[in-house]
Design a protein around this motif. Structure first.
Motif, PDB file in Angstrom:
ATOM      1  N   GLY A  55     -15.371   0.389  29.425  1.00 39.84           N
ATOM      2  CA  GLY A  55     -15.727  -0.405  30.597  1.00 39.84           C
ATOM      3  C   GLY A  55     -14.553  -0.915  31.395  1.00 39.84           C
ATOM      4  N   GLY A  56     -13.400  -1.080  30.745  1.00 36.55           N
ATOM      5  CA  GLY A  56     -12.218  -1.564  31.447  1.00 36.55           C
ATOM      6  C   GLY A  56     -12.440  -2.916  32.094  1.00 36.55           C
ATOM      7  N   ASP A  57     -11.938  -3.066  33.314  1.00 34.96           N
ATOM      8  CA  ASP A  57     -12.028  -4.340  34.032  1.00 34.96           C
ATOM      9  C   ASP A  57     -13.425  -4.632  34.567  1.00 34.96           C
ATOM     10  OD1 ASP A  57      -9.330  -4.741  33.599  1.00 34.96           O
ATOM     11  OD2 ASP A  57      -8.740  -3.843  35.521  1.00 34.96           O
ATOM     12  N   ASP A  58     -14.330  -3.676  34.428  1.00 32.98           N
ATOM     13  CA  ASP A  58     -15.664  -3.839  35.004  1.00 32.98           C
ATOM     14  C   ASP A  58     -16.681  -4.379  34.008  1.00 32.98           C
ATOM     15  OD1 ASP A  58     -14.914  -2.739  37.565  1.00 32.98           O
ATOM     16  OD2 ASP A  58     -14.768  -0.817  36.537  1.00 32.98           O
ATOM     17  N   VAL A  59     -16.201  -4.724  32.814  1.00 33.54           N
ATOM     18  CA  VAL A  59     -17.089  -5.319  31.816  1.00 33.54           C
ATOM     19  C   VAL A  59     -16.428  -6.548  31.219  1.00 33.54           C
ATOM     20  CG1 VAL A  59     -18.146  -3.099  31.232  1.00 33.54           C
ATOM     21  CG2 VAL A  59     -16.204  -3.929  29.884  1.00 33.54           C
ATOM     22  N   GLU A  60     -17.262  -7.413  30.691  1.00 28.51           N
ATOM     23  CA  GLU A  60     -16.789  -8.581  29.943  1.00 28.51           C
ATOM     24  C   GLU A  60     -17.348  -8.460  28.542  1.00 28.51           C
ATOM     25  OE1 GLU A  60     -18.191 -13.112  29.888  1.00 28.51           O
ATOM     26  OE2 GLU A  60     -17.137 -12.585  31.755  1.00 28.51           O
ATOM     27  N   MET A 143     -18.553   7.631  16.109  1.00 29.76           N
ATOM     28  CA  MET A 143     -17.900   6.910  17.205  1.00 29.76           C
ATOM     29  C   MET A 143     -17.901   7.735  18.488  1.00 29.76           C
ATOM     30  SD  MET A 143     -17.284   3.976  15.904  1.00 29.76           S
ATOM     31  CE  MET A 143     -18.826   4.306  15.023  1.00 29.76           C
ATOM     32  N   VAL A 144     -17.833   9.050  18.367  1.00 28.66           N
ATOM     33  CA  VAL A 144     -17.943   9.920  19.546  1.00 28.66           C
ATOM     34  C   VAL A 144     -19.328   9.768  20.170  1.00 28.66           C
ATOM     35  CG1 VAL A 144     -18.013  12.324  20.329  1.00 28.66           C
ATOM     36  CG2 VAL A 144     -16.193  11.576  18.786  1.00 28.66           C
ATOM     37  N   LYS A 145     -20.354   9.709  19.325  1.00 23.13           N
ATOM     38  CA  LYS A 145     -21.721   9.489  19.821  1.00 23.13           C
ATOM     39  C   LYS A 145     -21.830   8.140  20.515  1.00 23.13           C
ATOM     40  CE  LYS A 145     -24.184  12.248  16.322  1.00 23.13           C
ATOM     41  NZ  LYS A 145     -25.189  12.188  15.233  1.00 23.13           N
ATOM     42  N   LEU A 146     -21.186   7.131  19.943  1.00 19.95           N
ATOM     43  CA  LEU A 146     -21.241   5.794  20.522  1.00 19.95           C
ATOM     44  C   LEU A 146     -20.591   5.775  21.903  1.00 19.95           C
ATOM     45  CD1 LEU A 146     -21.788   2.757  20.430  1.00 19.95           C
ATOM     46  CD2 LEU A 146     -19.652   2.487  19.145  1.00 19.95           C
ATOM     47  N   VAL A 147     -19.465   6.446  22.041  1.00 20.35           N
ATOM     48  CA  VAL A 147     -18.777   6.503  23.339  1.00 20.35           C
ATOM     49  C   VAL A 147     -19.683   7.124  24.389  1.00 20.35           C
ATOM     50  CG1 VAL A 147     -16.878   7.582  24.599  1.00 20.35           C
ATOM     51  CG2 VAL A 147     -16.450   6.529  22.378  1.00 20.35           C
ATOM     52  N   ALA A 148     -20.335   8.218  24.046  1.00 23.25           N
ATOM     53  CA  ALA A 148     -21.226   8.899  24.994  1.00 23.25           C
ATOM     54  C   ALA A 148     -22.400   8.000  25.378  1.00 23.25           C
ATOM     55  CB  ALA A 148     -21.725  10.206  24.393  1.00 23.25           C
ATOM     56  N   ASP A 149     -22.957   7.309  24.382  1.00 23.29           N
ATOM     57  CA  ASP A 149     -24.087   6.424  24.652  1.00 23.29           C
ATOM     58  C   ASP A 149     -23.666   5.257  25.532  1.00 23.29           C
ATOM     59  OD1 ASP A 149     -26.761   5.633  24.413  1.00 23.29           O
ATOM     60  OD2 ASP A 149     -26.342   4.360  22.687  1.00 23.29           O
ATOM     61  N   LEU A 150     -22.503   4.685  25.245  1.00 19.18           N
ATOM     62  CA  LEU A 150     -22.012   3.575  26.054  1.00 19.18           C
ATOM     63  C   LEU A 150     -21.761   3.996  27.496  1.00 19.18           C
ATOM     64  CD1 LEU A 150     -19.586   1.696  23.636  1.00 19.18           C
ATOM     65  CD2 LEU A 150     -21.407   0.646  24.981  1.00 19.18           C
ATOM     66  N   GLU A 151     -21.188   5.178  27.673  1.00 20.41           N
ATOM     67  CA  GLU A 151     -20.945   5.658  29.034  1.00 20.41           C
ATOM     68  C   GLU A 151     -22.252   5.741  29.826  1.00 20.41           C
ATOM     69  OE1 GLU A 151     -19.915   9.643  31.553  1.00 20.41           O
ATOM     70  OE2 GLU A 151     -19.491   9.655  29.398  1.00 20.41           O
ATOM     71  N   ALA A 160     -21.963   1.913  40.370  1.00 25.35           N
ATOM     72  CA  ALA A 160     -20.834   1.934  41.296  1.00 25.35           C
ATOM     73  C   ALA A 160     -19.528   2.298  40.600  1.00 25.35           C
ATOM     74  CB  ALA A 160     -20.697   0.573  41.974  1.00 25.35           C
ATOM     75  N   HIS A 161     -19.458   2.065  39.280  1.00 19.05           N
ATOM     76  CA  HIS A 161     -18.233   2.362  38.544  1.00 19.05           C
ATOM     77  C   HIS A 161     -18.435   3.515  37.557  1.00 19.05           C
ATOM     78  CE1 HIS A 161     -17.500  -1.875  39.857  1.00 19.05           C
ATOM     79  NE2 HIS A 161     -16.332  -1.338  40.155  1.00 19.05           N
ATOM     80  N   ALA A 162     -19.379   4.380  37.856  1.00 19.49           N
ATOM     81  CA  ALA A 162     -19.689   5.503  36.970  1.00 19.49           C
ATOM     82  C   ALA A 162     -18.475   6.385  36.731  1.00 19.49           C
ATOM     83  CB  ALA A 162     -20.840   6.319  37.544  1.00 19.49           C
ATOM     84  N   ASP A 163     -17.687   6.630  37.768  1.00 20.77           N
ATOM     85  CA  ASP A 163     -16.511   7.494  37.620  1.00 20.77           C
ATOM     86  C   ASP A 163     -15.505   6.888  36.646  1.00 20.77           C
ATOM     87  OD1 ASP A 163     -17.603   9.266  39.387  1.00 20.77           O
ATOM     88  OD2 ASP A 163     -16.390   8.635  41.111  1.00 20.77           O
ATOM     89  N   PHE A 165     -16.186   4.795  34.153  1.00 22.17           N
ATOM     90  CA  PHE A 165     -16.733   4.889  32.801  1.00 22.17           C
ATOM     91  C   PHE A 165     -16.598   6.315  32.256  1.00 22.17           C
ATOM     92  CE2 PHE A 165     -19.815   1.480  34.508  1.00 22.17           C
ATOM     93  CZ  PHE A 165     -18.876   0.487  34.302  1.00 22.17           C
ATOM     94  N   GLU A 166     -16.861   7.291  33.107  1.00 20.64           N
ATOM     95  CA  GLU A 166     -16.759   8.690  32.671  1.00 20.64           C
ATOM     96  C   GLU A 166     -15.326   9.043  32.296  1.00 20.64           C
ATOM     97  OE1 GLU A 166     -17.846  13.217  34.249  1.00 20.64           O
ATOM     98  OE2 GLU A 166     -17.850  11.521  35.646  1.00 20.64           O
ATOM     99  N   ARG A 167     -14.390   8.617  33.123  1.00 22.53           N
ATOM    100  CA  ARG A 167     -12.974   8.921  32.870  1.00 22.53           C
ATOM    101  C   ARG A 167     -12.496   8.256  31.580  1.00 22.53           C
ATOM    102  NH1 ARG A 167     -11.448   7.404  37.297  1.00 22.53           N
ATOM    103  NH2 ARG A 167     -10.767   5.263  36.842  1.00 22.53           N
ATOM    104  N   ASN A 168     -12.834   6.991  31.415  1.00 19.57           N
ATOM    105  CA  ASN A 168     -12.400   6.271  30.222  1.00 19.57           C
ATOM    106  C   ASN A 168     -13.048   6.827  28.959  1.00 19.57           C
ATOM    107  OD1 ASN A 168     -10.883   4.626  31.865  1.00 19.57           O
ATOM    108  ND2 ASN A 168     -12.309   2.897  31.822  1.00 19.57           N
TER     109      ASN A 168
END
Length: 304
Positions: A55-60, A143-151, A160-163, A165-168
């Motif tokens: 999520g980077g700066d777009d999540v808390e 954990m790979v599954k978790l990353v995909a689900d979180l994205e 608006a920040h889909a790109d 999330f996908e990149r990260n």
């Protein structure tokens, strides 16, 4: 094995629930606070770290268990954690009986936020008679599954920040794939080596490296449940070290008991390497650096 000590202690949620009864509940809109920030609450900083990286700066992100010196089996809720859950847009729990306090907190706050149950996501719990190892955060494919689900979930909450999330998510998945490659390479060298642990915390990592855990089940189960170790199981475990039958001992650094101390001492006296493992991230580490350190320490110990 179900880590009942983590979930069985009473939560201090009654007063917190009363204090927060007037709080607005969260929705799945990704804007519970009105400021456009997606708020995530994870049961531990293991999952909090992964969520933050995507999520980077777009999540808390709020991680309920985030103190490396804290015994993860001794959790008590507070008004602060209850409030965080009540305002969350997404919850992440381990599941499998590991952190049932998340369910209690969610019910007390009346949140409507979606919950990711990582054990369910993993598909590793096939039922049956065998005790299930719920420490799925040591399983990299999960954990790979978790990353995909979180994205996917973050994109739904904040398109608006889909790109971003996908990149990260892609970057993190590449790092996780590298960890998998390292365990596969290690397996070619140490496949079948016998090892021991005080609790099954690193069980999935041992499996990925082809290591054969020979700890008596009655010993590890008693330690994990906080029960007295049967004398016969303790004696059989000690023989693994006095007889130099194993290559290393993995010890959960966040819990301790007279029996685990006795076993660790026996390993040290036999010059068998002792590797420390944890259930939450050490200070200053992210998920990948934490697991990289685990891989390095285990392979280093086996090389001795």
């Amino acid at each position: 094995m179900q880590n009942r000590r983590l979930l069985a202690l009473p939560l201090v949620a009654g007063a917190a629930a009363l204090a927060l009864s007037g709080c607005a509940t969260s929705s799945a809109s990704g804007d519970a606070s009105g400021d456009g920030t997606v708020r995530i609450v994870a049961s531990t900083n293991v999952y909090g770290s992964i969520a933050q990286e995507i999520g980077g700066d777009d999540v808390e992100v709020t991680s309920i268990l985030d103190d490396p010196s804290q015994d993860p089996h001794s959790f008590e809720s507070s008004a602060k954690t209850q409030l965080a859950v009540s305002k969350a847009d997404l919850l992440i729990e381990n599941g499998g009986g590991y952190d049932d306090f998340m369910t209690t907190l969610a019910k007390a706050s009346n949140t409507t936020a979606d919950t990711i149950n990582v054990v369910e996501l993993s598909g590793l719990d096939q039922g049956g008679d065998a005790e299930f190892n719920e420490h799925v955060f040591y399983d990299y494919p999960t954990m790979v599954k978790l990353v995909a689900d979180l994205e996917q979930r973050l994109t739904k909450l904040d398109s608006a920040h889909a790109d971003t999330f996908e990149r990260n998510a892609k970057t993190l998945t590449t790092k996780l794939d590298d960890l998998e490659s390292q365990t596969a390479a290690a397996k070619e060298k140490v496949d079948g080596e016998e090892v021991s642990y005080t609790e099954p915390v690193p069980g999935y990592l041992f499996d990925a490296m082809g290591l054969d855990n020979v700890t008596p089940e009655a010993f590890a189960e008693a330690i994990e449940e906080g029960d007295d170790v049967p004398p016969a199981a303790l004696n059989d475990t000690l023989k693994l070290f006095t007889g130099k039958q194993v290559r290393l001992l993995a010890v959960n650094e966040q819990t301790s008991s007279p029996e685990t101390e006795q076993v660790q001492k026996a390993a040290e006296q036999a010059d068998i390497p002792v590797v420390g493992v944890t259930e939450t991230l050490p200070k200053g580490e992210d998920y990948v650096s934490w697991q990289q350190a685990n891989i390095d320490e285990i392979t280093g110990a086996l090389a001795k």
